[in-house]
Design an enzyme around this catalytic site. Structure first.
Site, PDB file in Angstrom:
ATOM      1  N   ASP A 159       0.698  -1.232  -0.056  1.00 35.49           N
ATOM      2  CA  ASP A 159       0.019   0.007   0.081  1.00 35.49           C
ATOM      3  C   ASP A 159       0.942   1.397   0.009  1.00 35.49           C
ATOM      4  O   ASP A 159       0.304   2.213  -0.080  1.00 35.49           O
ATOM      5  CB  ASP A 159      -0.922   0.073   1.183  1.00 35.49           C
ATOM      6  CG  ASP A 159      -2.693  -0.200   0.692  1.00 35.49           C
ATOM      7  OD1 ASP A 159      -2.527  -0.661  -0.338  1.00 35.49           O
ATOM      8  OD2 ASP A 159      -3.499  -0.006   1.793  1.00 35.49           O
ATOM      9  N   ASP A 210     -10.470  -6.307  11.334  1.00 36.65           N
ATOM     10  CA  ASP A 210     -10.568  -7.547  11.528  1.00 36.65           C
ATOM     11  C   ASP A 210     -11.538  -8.022  12.107  1.00 36.65           C
ATOM     12  O   ASP A 210     -12.348  -9.102  12.049  1.00 36.65           O
ATOM     13  CB  ASP A 210      -8.968  -8.069  12.075  1.00 36.65           C
ATOM     14  CG  ASP A 210      -8.730  -6.977  13.221  1.00 36.65           C
ATOM     15  OD1 ASP A 210      -9.453  -6.260  13.672  1.00 36.65           O
ATOM     16  OD2 ASP A 210      -7.697  -7.162  13.878  1.00 36.65           O
TER      17      ASP A 210
END
Length: 748
Positions: free
Chosen positions: A134, A460
């Site tokens: 990223d 998550d």
């Protein structure tokens, strides 16, 4: 033989902790006794008394949640030898590695994680490793390209000599025994590997630090004129196994998804969804493993252990993901910053394993692709989904790429795709670039109903919650040899930033549409499992009550009032305090941890809850109210060995800077010190009706000062070990306002 075939691939073993249960219940009874005492003393009602009652009610609720979570701990035992005997062909597994910043997450660390994955004891033609960058860094890509050349020597070396630690960074830090029968050959190859790795790491470090020219030409030309948040999609196939040999090297693919300033990139969740789509196009493995860039493989047979759970014909059908504990190779002795979470994993996460399963921890996790694609357990087992969905409906859910929709259909039908047909991975580059565009998610179900869910910087937990809500279970995988080991956060600031991010993200989850409360009421999350998720998602909310309680103690000392009972009634909170601390100490000692480790964790529990969790909670409230958005801050990783960390005498010392995360903690310390000085110097106001400040308030204030002792030393230290004057000034101003407000309130 028939009996052997009926044996399970894994079994769950329940742990009996009768003594711990008894003490947990006794602590709960003491909490109820304290609440009852307050309720019966309603005739002495004051606002501080009511606030204390509210805080203690929250503490009681929190303890009920913890007791519920710890009540049924379980271990999971796997049998890989049965798996190899029973399964004619092991399934494909796609391996995901995520990195976001080449400075905070050095490329050499990411490369070591990749090398350890490429060297797994699993048929290499069944593996494909996808690296999401990223940061769009040519240095990360360079490290992977050069590392892939080294892997051609490193992987055969590891498998030939059955090396267990397969990240060279870790392996060469350990003492190697050359006394085996083939020591001469092994020794020669060992030194060859060591020289090759040293040269590799030196080259990567020189390039990363710009010590040698690095022209962006050839295959690196795509990185020219790119910025971290403004660049097109880049997909590169670095390694490709074309001969389908099980003893070769797995595929290695580099991905940097498109980013544009005007598009929301959804942090790590967006990167994981791109990895899922690109891997679905290229290899479409039914199972996926995701690890952070610093989590190296410590057990090369971990995939077999995880497959025992996911492929068990009876108990594994409804398991969406298998979670391996996070453990660290460079943790400082006695965990001075409280970031290794050993006791929490042993008691809380094992407790969740005995319910619907542990929460998804964001790394070291094996996923079932169909569960990530949003299917329910019965849809996977009986193939209901494909018959109901037309191609148009699939495109609405999965996006406009017809090739990817085709791969999703194959995943639903559990049929192989692409790689068995001899199609080169490079043929999918164009489609892979399409599905990694920044606007591909728009109008689809990605991030909403399937994949990694958006809306929180702790992606998550809602992702795992979403699967549990649909009726899936999860399991822990804890083989005797630790599965993965990673970098523990280094230093106080890194720990505080990480804790702030978690508290902010989890608070957004609790108040959002993926709340465990909603999943329990309207989904298939079991009641006890929902309560255990409340322990996790209430971290930010918990800080509000602890900060309030700390403020009440100081308020009572300054104004010569009280919130604790006197006389015999004081024995209730005193006994509660002593029993709780002895109980937690016993848990730490029984886990093999030291007294110092226990105290460091108790101290840091107070510090992080009353400071960075509180800041995280405020940040989450601003996001929920639409005033500002949360900022994802990457945790810094350092390339250090555990021995070097322990040899450094200053490794565990608290360091400070002018970061806002230190303002709240310093303010709490100054408020408590001011309150104690007011008491010692006799500057308190005159008590009314004999309800003056008592021993309980003094003990609580002293305990807070002891917990904040590193901050107290930081007030007088210099350099990085001292709290900056700007932070002290801000905190002193806030403390003055609190003290002034307290006295005015009482007078009025």
């Amino acid at each position: 033989m028939a009996n052997q075939e009926n044996l399970p691939l894994y079994e769950k073993i329940w742990v009996k902790r009768t003594f711990q249960r008894a003490i947990d219940i006794f602590i709960l009874l003491l909490l109820f006794s304290l609440l009852s005492f307050r309720f019966l003393s309603i005739n002495t009602f004051t606002l501080p008394w009511f606030l204390a009652f509210s805080c203690e009610s929250w503490f009681t609720y929190t303890w009920i949640v913890i007791l519920n979570t710890k009540w049924s701990p379980a271990l999971t035992k796997t049998y890989p030898q049965r798996l190899l005997q029973r399964v004619p062909e092991l399934p494909r597994v796609d391996l995901f590695v995520t990195t976001a910043d080449p400075v905070l997450e050095p490329p050499i660390i990411t490369l070591n994680t990749v090398l350890s994955l490429l060297a797994l004891d699993y048929p290499s033609n069944k593996l494909a490793c996808y690296v999401s960058d990223d940061g769009c860094s040519p240095f990360t890509f360079y490290a992977l390209v050069e590392g892939s050349k080294f892997a051609k020597h490193w992987v055969p070396f590891c498998k030939k000599y059955n090396i267990q630690v397969r990240a060279p960074l870790r392996y060469f830090c350990e003492v190697t025994n050359f006394e085996s029968e083939d020591s001469s050959e092994f020794k020669q190859e060992w030194f060859l590997m060591k020289d090759m790795y040293d040269n590799l790491s030196r080259n990567i470090e020189d390039v990363t630090r710009n010590l040698i020219p690095f022209p962006l030409e050839g295959e690196f030309e795509v990185f020219s004129n790119t910025e971290k948040i403004n660049h097109p999609s880049i997909v590169k196939v670095i390694l490709e196994t074309k001969d389908e040999l099980s003893n070769g090297l797995p595929h290695l693919i580099y991905i940097s998804r498109e980013k544009r300033p005007k598009y929301q990139h959804n942090y790590k969740a967006g990167a994981m969804n791109v990895l899922t789509r690109v891997s679905g196009l290229m290899t479409n493995a039914p199972f996926m493993l995701n690890v952070d860039c610093d989590m190296v493989v410590n057990n090369p047979k971990i995939i077999q252990h995880a497959m025992c759970i996911l492929m068990d014909s009876k108990s594994g059908k409804d398991v969406a993901f298998v979670q391996c504990f996070q453990q660290f190779y460079d943790g400082i002795k006695d965990d001075p910053f409280g970031n290794q979470w050993v006791a929490a994993f042993e008691y809380i996460i094992r407790g969740m394993a005995g319910l619907q399963g542990p929460y998804y921890g964001g790394t070291n996790t094996f996923h079932r692709r169909n569960a990530i694609y949003g299917l329910y357990p019965d849809e996977v087992q009986y193939g209901k989904k494909v018959g109901k969905l037309t191609e148009k409906k699939l495109i609405q859910q999965f996006g406009s790429s017809k090739e990817f929709v085709k791969s999703a259909t194959h995943a639903f039908e559990r049929s192989d795709y692409s790689t068995n047909n001899g199609i080169s991975l490079s043929n999918f580059i164009e489609e892979a670039i399409q599905v990694s565009d920044c606007g591909y998610d728009n109008g689809t179900s990605w991030g909403k109903k399937m994949g990694w869910l958006y809306g929180s910087i702790s992606e998550d937990v809602p992702t795992g919650l979403n699967m549990h809500r649909k009726g899936w279970r999860s399991e822990c995988c804890t083989p005797v040899q630790t599965a993965f080991k990673g970098c523990a956060p280094v230093g106080l600031l890194t720990t505080m930033i990480q804790q702030k991010r978690w508290a902010s993200g989890l608070t957004v989850v609790f108040f959002g549409r993926h709340s465990p409360v909603m999943g329990t009421l309207f989904g298939k999350i079991q009641i006890r499992a929902g309560l255990s998720y409340c322990w996790l998602t209430n971290w930010g909310l918990r800080s509000v009550f602890e900060v309030c309680y700390a403020a009440l103690v100081a308020y009572c000392i300054i104004t010569n009032s009280n919130i604790f009972p006197k006389g015999l009634g004081l024995w209730i909170p005193f006994t509660l305090f002593v029993i709780y601390n002895l109980h937690t100490l016993q848990e730490y000692l029984s886990t093999g941890l030291s007294l110092r480790h226990w105290w460091n964790n108790q101290r840091m529990s107070i510090i992080r809850t009353t400071s960075v969790w509180f800041i995280g909670f405020l940040s989450a409230m601003l996001k929920i109210l639409g005033i500002s958005d949360s900022v994802f801050e990457v945790t810094q990783k350092k390339n250090t060995s555990s021995s070097a960390a322990e040899d450094d005498a200053n490794a565990g010392r608290f360091t400070f800077d002018d970061s806002p995360v230190f303002v709240v903690g310093t303010t709490i310390l100054l408020v408590q010190l001011t309150a104690l000085f007011v008491k010692i110097l006799g500057l308190q106001l005159q008590a009314h009706s004999g309800n003056g400040c008592g021993l309980g308030e003094l003990m609580c204030s002293v305990y807070l000062v002891v917990c904040y002792w590193p901050y107290l030393k930081g007030l007088f230290a210099r350099g990085k070990y001292g709290i900056p004057l700007s932070t002290i000034f801000k905190s002193a101003l806030l403390a003055f306002i609190f003290v002034h407000f307290s006295r005015i309130t009482l007078i009025s």
